[in-house]
Design a protein around this motif. Structure first.
Motif, PDB file in Angstrom:
ATOM      1  N   GLY A  15      -9.584  -1.703  19.925  1.00 24.32           N
ATOM      2  CA  GLY A  15      -9.185  -2.961  19.320  1.00 24.32           C
ATOM      3  C   GLY A  15     -10.323  -3.643  18.577  1.00 24.32           C
ATOM      4  N   VAL A  16      -9.989  -4.724  17.921  1.00 25.69           N
ATOM      5  CA  VAL A  16     -10.939  -5.476  17.103  1.00 25.69           C
ATOM      6  C   VAL A  16     -11.197  -6.826  17.767  1.00 25.69           C
ATOM      7  CG1 VAL A  16     -11.327  -6.553  14.849  1.00 25.69           C
ATOM      8  CG2 VAL A  16     -10.153  -4.346  14.986  1.00 25.69           C
ATOM      9  N   PRO A  45       2.042  -8.317   9.595  1.00 27.84           N
ATOM     10  CA  PRO A  45       0.991  -8.186  10.603  1.00 27.84           C
ATOM     11  C   PRO A  45       0.616  -6.736  10.915  1.00 27.84           C
ATOM     12  CG  PRO A  45       3.072  -8.787  11.633  1.00 27.84           C
ATOM     13  CD  PRO A  45       3.299  -8.852  10.158  1.00 27.84           C
ATOM     14  N   SER A  46       1.382  -5.778  10.408  1.00 26.57           N
ATOM     15  CA  SER A  46       1.007  -4.378  10.629  1.00 26.57           C
ATOM     16  C   SER A  46      -0.105  -3.938   9.682  1.00 26.57           C
ATOM     17  CB  SER A  46       2.219  -3.459  10.460  1.00 26.57           C
ATOM     18  OG  SER A  46       2.568  -3.301   9.092  1.00 26.57           O
ATOM     19  N   ILE A  47      -0.377  -4.746   8.656  1.00 32.49           N
ATOM     20  CA  ILE A  47      -1.475  -4.432   7.732  1.00 32.49           C
ATOM     21  C   ILE A  47      -2.782  -4.886   8.369  1.00 32.49           C
ATOM     22  CG2 ILE A  47      -2.502  -4.922   5.481  1.00 32.49           C
ATOM     23  CD1 ILE A  47       0.343  -5.168   4.385  1.00 32.49           C
ATOM     24  N   LYS A  48      -3.646  -3.917   8.666  1.00 28.41           N
ATOM     25  CA  LYS A  48      -4.873  -4.190   9.419  1.00 28.41           C
ATOM     26  C   LYS A  48      -6.136  -4.109   8.572  1.00 28.41           C
ATOM     27  CE  LYS A  48      -2.573  -4.532  13.270  1.00 28.41           C
ATOM     28  NZ  LYS A  48      -2.357  -5.862  13.881  1.00 28.41           N
ATOM     29  N   GLY A  49      -6.013  -3.606   7.353  1.00 30.79           N
ATOM     30  CA  GLY A  49      -7.224  -3.479   6.555  1.00 30.79           C
ATOM     31  C   GLY A  49      -6.930  -3.166   5.110  1.00 30.79           C
ATOM     32  N   ILE A  50      -7.988  -3.259   4.311  1.00 25.70           N
ATOM     33  CA  ILE A  50      -7.934  -2.838   2.905  1.00 25.70           C
ATOM     34  C   ILE A  50      -9.262  -2.187   2.564  1.00 25.70           C
ATOM     35  CG2 ILE A  50      -8.648  -5.156   2.116  1.00 25.70           C
ATOM     36  CD1 ILE A  50      -7.049  -4.583  -0.487  1.00 25.70           C
ATOM     37  N   TRP A  51      -9.197  -1.058   1.901  1.00 25.96           N
ATOM     38  CA  TRP A  51     -10.403  -0.386   1.423  1.00 25.96           C
ATOM     39  C   TRP A  51     -10.838  -0.988   0.096  1.00 25.96           C
ATOM     40  CZ3 TRP A  51     -12.879   2.435   4.746  1.00 25.96           C
ATOM     41  CH2 TRP A  51     -12.200   3.205   5.712  1.00 25.96           C
ATOM     42  N   CYS A  52     -12.126  -1.231  -0.067  1.00 27.56           N
ATOM     43  CA  CYS A  52     -12.641  -1.768  -1.323  1.00 27.56           C
ATOM     44  C   CYS A  52     -13.956  -1.074  -1.671  1.00 27.56           C
ATOM     45  CB  CYS A  52     -12.917  -3.271  -1.209  1.00 27.56           C
ATOM     46  SG  CYS A  52     -11.475  -4.293  -0.906  1.00 27.56           S
ATOM     47  N   VAL A  53     -14.109  -0.678  -2.930  1.00 32.62           N
ATOM     48  CA  VAL A  53     -15.418  -0.300  -3.476  1.00 32.62           C
ATOM     49  C   VAL A  53     -15.679  -1.332  -4.572  1.00 32.62           C
ATOM     50  CG1 VAL A  53     -16.812   1.505  -4.529  1.00 32.62           C
ATOM     51  CG2 VAL A  53     -14.960   2.132  -2.979  1.00 32.62           C
ATOM     52  N   PRO A  54     -16.337  -2.442  -4.219  1.00 29.73           N
ATOM     53  CA  PRO A  54     -16.320  -3.618  -5.083  1.00 29.73           C
ATOM     54  C   PRO A  54     -17.212  -3.554  -6.320  1.00 29.73           C
ATOM     55  CG  PRO A  54     -17.712  -4.020  -3.178  1.00 29.73           C
ATOM     56  CD  PRO A  54     -17.071  -2.681  -2.961  1.00 29.73           C
ATOM     57  N   LYS A  55     -18.146  -2.627  -6.332  1.00 29.10           N
ATOM     58  CA  LYS A  55     -19.075  -2.546  -7.459  1.00 29.10           C
ATOM     59  C   LYS A  55     -19.116  -1.115  -7.982  1.00 29.10           C
ATOM     60  CE  LYS A  55     -23.729  -4.192  -8.630  1.00 29.10           C
ATOM     61  NZ  LYS A  55     -24.932  -4.833  -8.059  1.00 29.10           N
ATOM     62  N   TYR A  56     -18.866  -0.949  -9.269  1.00 29.92           N
ATOM     63  CA  TYR A  56     -18.817   0.376  -9.888  1.00 29.92           C
ATOM     64  C   TYR A  56     -17.895   1.300  -9.085  1.00 29.92           C
ATOM     65  CZ  TYR A  56     -23.088  -1.456 -12.122  1.00 29.92           C
ATOM     66  OH  TYR A  56     -24.013  -2.229 -12.797  1.00 29.92           O
ATOM     67  N   SER A  57     -16.657   0.851  -8.913  1.00 30.12           N
ATOM     68  CA  SER A  57     -15.689   1.534  -8.044  1.00 30.12           C
ATOM     69  C   SER A  57     -15.579   3.025  -8.354  1.00 30.12           C
ATOM     70  CB  SER A  57     -14.296   0.907  -8.209  1.00 30.12           C
ATOM     71  OG  SER A  57     -14.266  -0.395  -7.704  1.00 30.12           O
ATOM     72  N   ASN A  58     -15.357   3.783  -7.316  1.00 28.86           N
ATOM     73  CA  ASN A  58     -15.045   5.199  -7.421  1.00 28.86           C
ATOM     74  C   ASN A  58     -13.524   5.325  -7.586  1.00 28.86           C
ATOM     75  OD1 ASN A  58     -14.493   7.896  -6.878  1.00 28.86           O
ATOM     76  ND2 ASN A  58     -15.647   7.990  -4.959  1.00 28.86           N
ATOM     77  N   THR A  71      -5.518  -6.260  20.857  1.00 32.26           N
ATOM     78  CA  THR A  71      -4.889  -5.027  21.332  1.00 32.26           C
ATOM     79  C   THR A  71      -5.297  -3.849  20.448  1.00 32.26           C
ATOM     80  OG1 THR A  71      -2.976  -6.297  22.085  1.00 32.26           O
ATOM     81  CG2 THR A  71      -2.670  -3.926  21.837  1.00 32.26           C
ATOM     82  N   PRO A  72      -5.679  -2.718  21.055  1.00 27.76           N
ATOM     83  CA  PRO A  72      -6.014  -1.537  20.242  1.00 27.76           C
ATOM     84  C   PRO A  72      -4.891  -1.197  19.269  1.00 27.76           C
ATOM     85  CG  PRO A  72      -6.615  -1.165  22.526  1.00 27.76           C
ATOM     86  CD  PRO A  72      -5.872  -2.472  22.489  1.00 27.76           C
ATOM     87  N   TRP A  73      -5.282  -0.781  18.068  1.00 28.54           N
ATOM     88  CA  TRP A  73      -4.288  -0.467  17.047  1.00 28.54           C
ATOM     89  C   TRP A  73      -3.312   0.605  17.527  1.00 28.54           C
ATOM     90  CZ3 TRP A  73      -7.815   0.033  12.068  1.00 28.54           C
ATOM     91  CH2 TRP A  73      -8.253  -1.246  11.714  1.00 28.54           C
ATOM     92  N   MET A  74      -3.798   1.573  18.297  1.00 27.44           N
ATOM     93  CA  MET A  74      -2.936   2.673  18.719  1.00 27.44           C
ATOM     94  C   MET A  74      -1.808   2.205  19.639  1.00 27.44           C
ATOM     95  SD  MET A  74      -5.573   4.556  21.365  1.00 27.44           S
ATOM     96  CE  MET A  74      -4.412   5.788  21.908  1.00 27.44           C
ATOM     97  N   ALA A  81      -2.176 -10.704  10.508  1.00 26.13           N
ATOM     98  CA  ALA A  81      -2.823 -10.032  11.642  1.00 26.13           C
ATOM     99  C   ALA A  81      -4.214 -10.618  11.855  1.00 26.13           C
ATOM    100  CB  ALA A  81      -2.916  -8.535  11.382  1.00 26.13           C
ATOM    101  N   GLU A  82      -4.463 -11.145  13.057  1.00 29.65           N
ATOM    102  CA  GLU A  82      -5.793 -11.685  13.357  1.00 29.65           C
ATOM    103  C   GLU A  82      -6.861 -10.595  13.376  1.00 29.65           C
ATOM    104  OE1 GLU A  82      -5.926 -14.123  16.824  1.00 29.65           O
ATOM    105  OE2 GLU A  82      -4.232 -15.366  16.218  1.00 29.65           O
ATOM    106  N   ASP A  83      -6.443  -9.352  13.582  1.00 29.35           N
ATOM    107  CA  ASP A  83      -7.402  -8.241  13.606  1.00 29.35           C
ATOM    108  C   ASP A  83      -7.448  -7.497  12.271  1.00 29.35           C
ATOM    109  OD1 ASP A  83      -4.823  -7.320  13.986  1.00 29.35           O
ATOM    110  OD2 ASP A  83      -5.305  -5.929  15.605  1.00 29.35           O
ATOM    111  N   PHE A  84      -7.067  -8.175  11.202  1.00 33.12           N
ATOM    112  CA  PHE A  84      -7.201  -7.623   9.845  1.00 33.12           C
ATOM    113  C   PHE A  84      -8.663  -7.672   9.423  1.00 33.12           C
ATOM    114  CE2 PHE A  84      -7.754  -8.518   5.330  1.00 33.12           C
ATOM    115  CZ  PHE A  84      -7.047  -7.486   4.732  1.00 33.12           C
ATOM    116  N   ARG A  85      -9.134  -6.624   8.750  1.00 35.52           N
ATOM    117  CA  ARG A  85     -10.500  -6.587   8.242  1.00 35.52           C
ATOM    118  C   ARG A  85     -10.535  -5.999   6.826  1.00 35.52           C
ATOM    119  NH1 ARG A  85     -10.839  -9.464  11.910  1.00 35.52           N
ATOM    120  NH2 ARG A  85     -12.350  -9.525  13.636  1.00 35.52           N
ATOM    121  N   ILE A  86     -11.441  -6.540   6.029  1.00 38.33           N
ATOM    122  CA  ILE A  86     -11.728  -5.988   4.702  1.00 38.33           C
ATOM    123  C   ILE A  86     -12.823  -4.936   4.878  1.00 38.33           C
ATOM    124  CG2 ILE A  86     -12.562  -6.492   2.385  1.00 38.33           C
ATOM    125  CD1 ILE A  86     -11.737  -9.470   2.979  1.00 38.33           C
ATOM    126  N   TYR A  87     -12.559  -3.719   4.448  1.00 38.50           N
ATOM    127  CA  TYR A  87     -13.538  -2.628   4.521  1.00 38.50           C
ATOM    128  C   TYR A  87     -14.234  -2.535   3.159  1.00 38.50           C
ATOM    129  CZ  TYR A  87     -11.988  -1.030   9.107  1.00 38.50           C
ATOM    130  OH  TYR A  87     -11.722  -0.947  10.454  1.00 38.50           O
TER     131      TYR A  87
END
Length: 427
Positions: A118-119, A177-190, A123-126, A211-217
């Motif tokens: 968990g975060v 609330p099932s959305i827990k994250g987002i992937w970002c390459v913020p500079k010179y994205s791949n 509760t653990p995501w699984m 979701a309180e356990d949402f995180r920006i990656y």
């Protein structure tokens, strides 16, 4: 030559015949060229060879605080290395944990920890049923591989010139609330080379996730990887923006020296809030005795500080800038005006994104492979390797010598033209 779309069927057939002859001659050369991954060239790696001499048998292997670096201890990294990493991504050293040689390892561990433990006490995501991540596309295939490995459902979000479609991100994150994250390459994205605008970064910081356990990656992989001295993209510091917005725990930021020094033997870092950092260290105390502090010292002695990094990266730019410009110039000269696709002209990073006409990318990559040029698979910049338009091709120009890159470019251009003509004749 006029655009292919304006040619008659007879003209297209004549062009196809000429291109097939060119392609046949290329295939007969027996080329073996590789543009499949964004690897530094040997010349780039040679730039860091002097780093092997900064430590020797007589070096006092102690940190500034007097820690014996040959022994256990200092789980989050020596202060000097934290300062080096923090300077690369414009954050505070106290936000940083210095890890081993790969930020990919940190990202995998961060997802794995969230799944199992968990975060920050949640509760653990699984145990929460199906969870989902938002994935700006086109994007980084290894991000998507992590999600796929853990059974995390991925949702495509369009990536524009100033960053992801934030209207879509805000709506989805706030409602689901099932959305827990987002992937970002913020500079010179791949792979597009896109850098996020100030407004985009601030909108990220002000997200109101269900979701309180949402995180920006926030994978700031290309933070110091400029191609030009006078054209350098700048982005806001996401960690301080999240603090200002009252969301201090919402972001994990990742970076490394993988394409600064040695790809296989660099140092990497995670930067985040004090609460997140304390939570992560609880696991690290069980997972490891500590990371390679001697390599941390080696990097500090070699790179020294942000001025040292900038000077070192200018040497990298001098080696790879001609490769980017070769492709951009040849594309403009030989493909411009034909209506066969568009491409990005980034100010930094490691890739050029080529946007072929719809339904052509797989055919182009397959033809290139048959002619002896290995490229990243069509579809790789999308979750599950499914490009809905079959259009995006990631081009990695850094590894081949300039002469080989020129040859590979000839192959690619011929394949783009031939695949486009074939598609138009089908229609």
């Amino acid at each position: 030559m006029k655009p292919y779309s304006q040619m008659s069927r007879e003209e297209l057939l004549q062009e196809k015949e000429a291109l097939e002859q060119q392609y046949k001659e290329i295939c007969a050369k027996g080329l073996k060229l590789d543009m499949s991954r964004g690897k530094p060239s040997k010349a780039q790696l040679d730039l860091s060879q002097p780093m092997m001499d900064v430590l020797h048998a007589d070096t006092v292997l102690e940190s500034r605080m007097g820690t014996d670096l040959r022994n256990y201890g200092v789980l989050d990294g020596i202060d000097e290395a934290k300062e080096l990493i923090a300077g690369m991504i414009d954050t505070k050293p106290e936000n940083v944990i210095v890890y081993g040689n790969a930020s990919l390892n940190i990202m995998y561990d961060t997802v794995s920890r969230s799944m199992v433990h968990g975060v920050l006490g949640h509760t653990p995501w699984m145990k929460q049923g199906q969870i989902r991540f938002l994935c700006p596309v086109p994007g980084y295939d290894r991000h998507f591989s992590i999600c796929e490995f853990f059974g995390i459902e991925m949702v495509n979000v369009p990536l524009y010139e100033d960053g992801p479609d934030m209207d879509m991100v805000e709506k989805l994150v706030s409602e689901d609330p099932s959305i827990k994250g987002i992937w970002c390459v913020p500079k010179y994205s791949n792979p597009t080379g896109t850098s996020y605008s100030d407004e985009t970064v601030r909108r990220f910081a002000h997200l109101k996730p269900a979701a309180e356990d949402f995180r920006i990656y926030w994978d700031n992989a290309y933070c110091v990887h400029h191609l030009y001295e006078d054209r350098q993209d700048k982005i806001l510091d996401i960690i301080s923006e999240c603090e200002k917005a009252g969301n201090p725990d919402m972001v994990y930021e990742f970076c490394s020296t993988s394409k600064v020094t040695f790809s296989g033997s660099g140092i990497s870092g995670l930067a985040t809030s004090p609460a997140n950092k304390a939570d992560i260290i609880k696991q690290l105390t069980v997972q490891t005795i500590g990371f390679d502090k001697i390599n941390q010292l080696r990097h500090v002695k070699f790179l020294k500080d942000q001025e040292g990094i900038a000077a070192h990266m200018a040497k990298h730019a001098a080696l790879i800038r001609p490769k980017f410009e070769l492709l951009e110039n040849r594309f403009e000269k030989e493909l411009g005006g034909l209506g066969v696709g568009t491409w990005t002209n980034p100010n930094g990073g490691y890739f050029i994104a080529f946007f072929a006409n719809e339904g052509c990318a797989k055919n182009i990559v397959a033809k290139a492979k048959e002619a002896g040029v290995v490229m990243t698979g069509a579809g790789a910049p999308f979750p599950y390797k499914k490009d809905p338009q079959d259009s995006v091709i990631r081009i990695a120009p850094t590894l081949p010598p300039l002469e080989e890159l020129d040859e590979a470019c000839t192959v690619f251009i011929t394949c783009v033209k031939l695949a486009t003509v074939e598609k138009l004749l089908e229609q």
